[in-house]
Design a protein around this motif. Structure first.
Motif, PDB file in Angstrom:
ATOM      1  N   ARG A   2     102.256  17.998  27.812  1.00 18.36           N
ATOM      2  CA  ARG A   2     102.830  16.636  27.670  1.00 18.36           C
ATOM      3  C   ARG A   2     104.167  16.334  26.915  1.00 18.36           C
ATOM      4  O   ARG A   2     103.724  16.940  25.679  1.00 18.36           O
ATOM      5  CB  ARG A   2     101.655  15.447  27.589  1.00 18.36           C
ATOM      6  N   THR A  40     105.709  11.553  22.003  1.00 21.36           N
ATOM      7  CA  THR A  40     106.469  10.320  21.499  1.00 21.36           C
ATOM      8  C   THR A  40     106.043   9.662  20.300  1.00 21.36           C
ATOM      9  O   THR A  40     104.768   9.646  20.619  1.00 21.36           O
ATOM     10  CB  THR A  40     107.217   9.566  22.509  1.00 21.36           C
ATOM     11  N   TYR A 100     110.843   7.352  17.877  1.00 18.70           N
ATOM     12  CA  TYR A 100     111.467   6.119  18.371  1.00 18.70           C
ATOM     13  C   TYR A 100     111.605   5.358  16.759  1.00 18.70           C
ATOM     14  O   TYR A 100     111.190   4.452  16.764  1.00 18.70           O
ATOM     15  CB  TYR A 100     111.011   5.353  19.365  1.00 18.70           C
ATOM     16  N   ASN A 137     118.405   7.207  26.149  1.00 17.36           N
ATOM     17  CA  ASN A 137     116.640   7.008  26.203  1.00 17.36           C
ATOM     18  C   ASN A 137     116.490   7.407  27.730  1.00 17.36           C
ATOM     19  O   ASN A 137     115.571   6.623  28.393  1.00 17.36           O
ATOM     20  CB  ASN A 137     116.405   5.752  25.983  1.00 17.36           C
ATOM     21  N   ASN A 158     102.306   8.175  21.990  1.00 18.24           N
ATOM     22  CA  ASN A 158     102.539   7.952  23.413  1.00 18.24           C
ATOM     23  C   ASN A 158     102.825   9.421  24.016  1.00 18.24           C
ATOM     24  O   ASN A 158     103.760  10.093  23.233  1.00 18.24           O
ATOM     25  CB  ASN A 158     103.131   6.857  23.845  1.00 18.24           C
ATOM     26  N   TYR A 159     102.719   9.752  25.339  1.00 20.63           N
ATOM     27  CA  TYR A 159     103.039  10.630  25.981  1.00 20.63           C
ATOM     28  C   TYR A 159     104.053   9.827  26.964  1.00 20.63           C
ATOM     29  O   TYR A 159     103.881   8.992  27.528  1.00 20.63           O
ATOM     30  CB  TYR A 159     102.185  11.502  26.723  1.00 20.63           C
ATOM     31  N   ILE A 160     105.395  10.606  27.324  1.00 20.70           N
ATOM     32  CA  ILE A 160     106.102  10.249  28.320  1.00 20.70           C
ATOM     33  C   ILE A 160     105.415   9.988  29.912  1.00 20.70           C
ATOM     34  O   ILE A 160     105.003  11.242  30.356  1.00 20.70           O
ATOM     35  CB  ILE A 160     107.618  10.828  28.534  1.00 20.70           C
ATOM     36  N   LYS A 161     105.250   9.170  30.435  1.00 19.51           N
ATOM     37  CA  LYS A 161     104.571   8.953  31.703  1.00 19.51           C
ATOM     38  C   LYS A 161     105.599   9.490  32.773  1.00 19.51           C
ATOM     39  O   LYS A 161     106.821   9.411  33.103  1.00 19.51           O
ATOM     40  CB  LYS A 161     104.560   7.530  32.031  1.00 19.51           C
ATOM     41  N   GLN A 179     111.984   1.233  20.841  1.00 19.70           N
ATOM     42  CA  GLN A 179     111.673   1.954  22.296  1.00 19.70           C
ATOM     43  C   GLN A 179     112.901   1.940  23.158  1.00 19.70           C
ATOM     44  O   GLN A 179     112.800   2.574  24.167  1.00 19.70           O
ATOM     45  CB  GLN A 179     110.338   1.630  22.761  1.00 19.70           C
ATOM     46  N   VAL A 205     114.705  10.530  30.208  1.00 17.79           N
ATOM     47  CA  VAL A 205     113.700  11.918  29.998  1.00 17.79           C
ATOM     48  C   VAL A 205     114.741  13.078  29.963  1.00 17.79           C
ATOM     49  O   VAL A 205     114.511  14.082  29.115  1.00 17.79           O
ATOM     50  CB  VAL A 205     113.000  11.989  30.999  1.00 17.79           C
TER      51      VAL A 205
END
Length: 223
Positions: free
Chosen positions: A74, A77, A140, A181, A84-87, A144, A183
Motif C-alpha cells: 500500500r 501518505t 502532505y 495531487n 493513511n494509505y491511498i485508497k 491534503q 496517484v
C-alpha cells in the motif's frame, strides 16, 4: 382437498417469485472496483563514471530493512501526525520487493566496479551491504489538496568480509515533490526519488569499495 392443493400451489409460486426477486436484487449490487496497481524502479539512476582500469569487487546485499508502515503493497501518505494509505491504489507487490529489485537493476546497469552477488555466492563477496529504508512516504506538508512531497531515506552500511571491519556507513535522503495531487504523479515522484537515492548509493559503494581495494590485496576470484 382441492382448496388445500390450490393454497400449496399458490404458496409455492409466491416463494419462487420472491426468491427470483431476491436473486435479481443481489445481482444488481455494484461490485467493488479492483485496486489500480503501480510500480517504481523503472528509471535507471545516473551514476558518476568510474575511471578506466578500476578494480572490480563483489558485494553481497543482505535482507533489506524497511519501515514497517510502508513495507506492504500500500502507498503510505503522512499529514502531520496522521498516516493513511491511498485508497484504490497499491504497489504491484510489496514495496520491499520492488526496492530490492530496483537495487539489483541499479548495480546491473551501472558501469562501476561494484557487482552484486547472488545469495548462493556469498563466499565470493568482498563486501556485505546492509540497507535500511527508514522513510518511504508521501508527505502532505501543505495540506491534503496540495501535491505531496515524496521522501525516501536509506541508511547504508558496507562491511569488509575479509576482516569484518566497516568500510563505511552513510544515510541518503531525497525529497521529490509530485507534479500534481494525482496517484499517477505521486507514483512517478516515488520512482524519481528511488532513482536518485540509488544513484547516490551506487556511486558511494563504488567509491568506498574501490578506495579499500586500492590499499588491499585483490582477492583470488577477481584476479
Amino acid at each position: 382437498p382441492h382448496s388445500a392443493i390450490s393454497k400449496a400451489v399458490i404458496q409455492g409460486l409466491l416463494l419462487a417469485a420472491t426468491t427470483s426477486l431476491l436473486v435479481g436484487c443481489i445481482s444488481l449490487f455494484p461490485k467493488a472496483d479492483p485496486a489500480q496497481l503501480y510500480r517504481f524502479g523503472a528509471t535507471t539512476p545516473q551514476v558518476q563514471q568510474t575511471a578506466s582500469g578500476a578494480t572490480g569487487f563483489h558485494v553481497f546485499l543482505t535482507v533489506t530493512g524497511f519501515d514497517r508502515a510502508a513495507a506492504n503493497d500500500r502507498i503510505l501518505t503522512v499529514t502531520g501526525t496522521q498516516a493513511n494509505y491511498i485508497k484504490g491504489a497499491r504497489w504491484v507487490t510489496s514495496s520491499v520487493a520492488l526496492f530490492d529489485s530496483a537495487v539489483q537493476h541499479t548495480f546491473d546497469a551501472d558501469q562501476g566496479p561494484a557487482r552484486l552477488v547472488a545469495r548462493g555466492e556469498i563466499a565470493n563477496a568482498d563486501y556485505v551491504l546492509k540497507l535500511d529504508v527508514r522513510t518511504f512516504e508521501a508527505r502532505y506538508d501543505n495540506g491534503q489538496d496540495a501535491a505531496p512531497t515524496i521522501v525516501v531515506e536509506v541508511h547504508a552500511a558496507l562491511n569488509r568480509t575479509s576482516n569484518q571491519t566497516i568500510a563505511g556507513d552513510r544515510s541518503f535522503k531525497v525529497s521529490v515533490t509530485a507534479s500534481d495531487n494525482r496517484v499517477g504523479a505521486i507514483v512517478e515522484a516515488f520512482d524519481q526519488a528511488v532513482a536518485q537515492v540509488l544513484g547516490q548509493l551506487a556511486a558511494w559503494v563504488n567509491a568506498r569499495g574501490q578506495g579499500s581495494a586500492a590499499s588491499a590485496v585483490v582477492s583470488p576470484h577477481l584476479r
